[in-house]
Scaffold this motif. Structure first.
Motif, PDB file in Angstrom:
ATOM      1  N   UNK A 109       0.830  -1.207   0.000  1.00  0.00           N
ATOM      2  CA  UNK A 109       0.000   0.000   0.000  1.00  0.00           C
ATOM      3  C   UNK A 109       0.865   1.258   0.000  1.00  0.00           C
ATOM      4  N   UNK A 110       1.977   1.228   0.729  1.00  0.00           N
ATOM      5  CA  UNK A 110       2.897   2.371   0.714  1.00  0.00           C
ATOM      6  C   UNK A 110       3.515   2.560  -0.668  1.00  0.00           C
ATOM      7  N   UNK A 111       3.818   1.452  -1.340  1.00  0.00           N
ATOM      8  CA  UNK A 111       4.318   1.519  -2.712  1.00  0.00           C
ATOM      9  C   UNK A 111       3.261   2.148  -3.624  1.00  0.00           C
ATOM     10  N   UNK A 112       2.007   1.766  -3.431  1.00  0.00           N
ATOM     11  CA  UNK A 112       0.889   2.335  -4.196  1.00  0.00           C
ATOM     12  C   UNK A 112       0.788   3.839  -3.943  1.00  0.00           C
ATOM     13  N   UNK A 113       0.976   4.248  -2.704  1.00  0.00           N
ATOM     14  CA  UNK A 113       0.907   5.658  -2.354  1.00  0.00           C
ATOM     15  C   UNK A 113       2.043   6.444  -3.033  1.00  0.00           C
ATOM     16  N   UNK A 114       3.235   5.848  -3.102  1.00  0.00           N
ATOM     17  CA  UNK A 114       4.347   6.516  -3.794  1.00  0.00           C
ATOM     18  C   UNK A 114       4.014   6.692  -5.277  1.00  0.00           C
ATOM     19  N   UNK A 115       3.403   5.654  -5.878  1.00  0.00           N
ATOM     20  CA  UNK A 115       2.996   5.746  -7.276  1.00  0.00           C
ATOM     21  C   UNK A 115       1.979   6.876  -7.460  1.00  0.00           C
ATOM     22  N   UNK A 116       1.032   6.980  -6.520  1.00  0.00           N
ATOM     23  CA  UNK A 116       0.025   8.047  -6.603  1.00  0.00           C
ATOM     24  C   UNK A 116       0.679   9.428  -6.547  1.00  0.00           C
ATOM     25  N   UNK A 117       1.687   9.573  -5.695  1.00  0.00           N
ATOM     26  CA  UNK A 117       2.382  10.868  -5.593  1.00  0.00           C
ATOM     27  C   UNK A 117       3.056  11.223  -6.915  1.00  0.00           C
ATOM     28  N   UNK A 118       3.630  10.227  -7.575  1.00  0.00           N
ATOM     29  CA  UNK A 118       4.251  10.479  -8.873  1.00  0.00           C
ATOM     30  C   UNK A 118       3.198  10.880  -9.906  1.00  0.00           C
ATOM     31  N   UNK A 119       2.068  10.197  -9.895  1.00  0.00           N
ATOM     32  CA  UNK A 119       0.975  10.537 -10.801  1.00  0.00           C
ATOM     33  C   UNK A 119       0.492  11.964 -10.546  1.00  0.00           C
ATOM     34  N   UNK A 120       0.335  12.308  -9.288  1.00  0.00           N
ATOM     35  CA  UNK A 120      -0.137  13.644  -8.920  1.00  0.00           C
ATOM     36  C   UNK A 120       0.842  14.702  -9.407  1.00  0.00           C
ATOM     37  N   UNK A 121       2.145  14.448  -9.233  1.00  0.00           N
ATOM     38  CA  UNK A 121       3.164  15.404  -9.672  1.00  0.00           C
ATOM     39  C   UNK A 121       3.138  15.564 -11.193  1.00  0.00           C
ATOM     40  N   UNK A 122       2.892  14.479 -11.902  1.00  0.00           N
ATOM     41  CA  UNK A 122       2.864  14.533 -13.354  1.00  0.00           C
ATOM     42  C   UNK A 122       1.626  15.207 -13.922  1.00  0.00           C
ATOM     43  N   UNK A 123       0.534  15.193 -13.192  1.00  0.00           N
ATOM     44  CA  UNK A 123      -0.725  15.762 -13.696  1.00  0.00           C
ATOM     45  C   UNK A 123      -0.955  17.202 -13.259  1.00  0.00           C
ATOM     46  N   UNK A 124      -0.267  17.633 -12.252  1.00  0.00           N
ATOM     47  CA  UNK A 124      -0.406  19.018 -11.804  1.00  0.00           C
ATOM     48  C   UNK A 124      -1.819  19.354 -11.390  1.00  0.00           C
ATOM     49  N   UNK A 125      -2.410  20.364 -12.035  1.00  0.00           N
ATOM     50  CA  UNK A 125      -3.742  20.833 -11.650  1.00  0.00           C
ATOM     51  C   UNK A 125      -4.851  19.883 -12.090  1.00  0.00           C
ATOM     52  N   UNK A 126      -4.538  18.914 -12.969  1.00  0.00           N
ATOM     53  CA  UNK A 126      -5.544  17.938 -13.388  1.00  0.00           C
ATOM     54  C   UNK A 126      -5.889  16.965 -12.265  1.00  0.00           C
TER      55      UNK A 126
END
Length: 73
Positions: free
Chosen positions: A25-42
């Protein structure tokens, strides 16, 4: 701890590797943070582990994480 014989099937046993699930789950959360950084305001923050509103998809995603933790344990 069971006091009698083993259960009949592997599926009927209780999952006992909770620390590994937490790791996945922590690995999943790290992936989500990367996705969030890549999408910015989206990115629309929900504060949830699984960001879908579809309960069946969230269950499917959680089962996949448990299965991954089980194979890595």
């Amino acid at each position: 701890m069971r006091k009698q014989a083993e259960t009949k099937t592997r599926k009927s046993r209780r999952f006992n590797a909770l620390p590994k699930v937490v790791d996945v789950l922590e690995e999943h959360m790290r992936w989500q943070k990367q996705e969030r950084a890549g999408r910015g305001t989206e990115w629309s923050p929900t504060g949830r582990v699984f960001t879908t509103r579809n309960a069946a998809k969230a269950r499917r995603d959680f089962k996949a994480i448990v299965k991954k933790a089980d194979t890595e344990a």
